[in-house]
Design an enzyme around this catalytic site. Sequence first.
Site, PDB file in Angstrom:
ATOM      1  N   ASP A  89      38.698  13.609 -43.453  1.00  0.00           N
ATOM      2  CA  ASP A  89      37.178  13.555 -43.589  1.00  0.00           C
ATOM      3  C   ASP A  89      36.785  14.742 -42.557  1.00  0.00           C
ATOM      4  OD1 ASP A  89      34.609  12.676 -44.034  1.00  0.00           O
ATOM      5  OD2 ASP A  89      34.874  11.227 -42.245  1.00  0.00           O
ATOM      6  N   LEU A  90      35.387  14.917 -42.583  1.00  0.00           N
ATOM      7  CA  LEU A  90      35.163  16.114 -41.689  1.00  0.00           C
ATOM      8  C   LEU A  90      34.505  15.512 -40.510  1.00  0.00           C
ATOM      9  CD1 LEU A  90      34.508  19.095 -41.463  1.00  0.00           C
ATOM     10  CD2 LEU A  90      32.259  18.818 -42.540  1.00  0.00           C
TER      11      LEU A  90
END
Length: 155
Positions: A11-12
Site C-alpha cells: 500500500d502507499l
Amino acid sequence: MNSKITTLLFDLDGTLINTNELIIASFTETLNHYYPGQFKREDIIPFIGPTLVDTFTSIDPERADEMIARYREHNWKNHDMLVTQFDGVFETVQTLKQSGYKLAVVTTKKRDIVERGLRLSKLDQFFDVVVTLDEVKHAKPDPEPLLKALKQLDS
C-alpha cells in the site's frame, strides 16, 4: 510444496510514505468548508483508507464530486510540504529490490498523486508495477487491484 515468496505488494499511504498529515489536512480543509467546525481530527481518522468516493458519498451524496475536487486540489497543493518519509523504508525497499523480489504498489489513490509521492520519496525506482484507482473498476478491498498487480508481475 515450495511456497517461496517472490513478490511483495505494498500500500502507499501510511505504509511506504507518511501521508497521514496531508490526508487529515485535506479532509479538514474540505469538511470545514462545507461543515464549519463539525468534524474534529478524531472524526477524520477513520476516513483514511476508504476511497474518497465512498467517504464523501457517505457524508453528502449530493456534493460528493464537488467535495472530492476540493479535497484533491488541497492535497495536490500541499503534497510536497506535508508528505514525509518513514525511517528505514527507503533502505528496506532498496534491499528487497536488490534481493530480487518483484515489487508493486497497490493503492486507492489516483496515478498522478501516486507518482508524485513515489518520486518525492525516491521510491519510484524500485517498483515494477503501480496499480492505482485509475486502472481498476473496483478499488481495494476488492481483490481486483491486487490480482492486476500480480498478473502484471507474472506472479
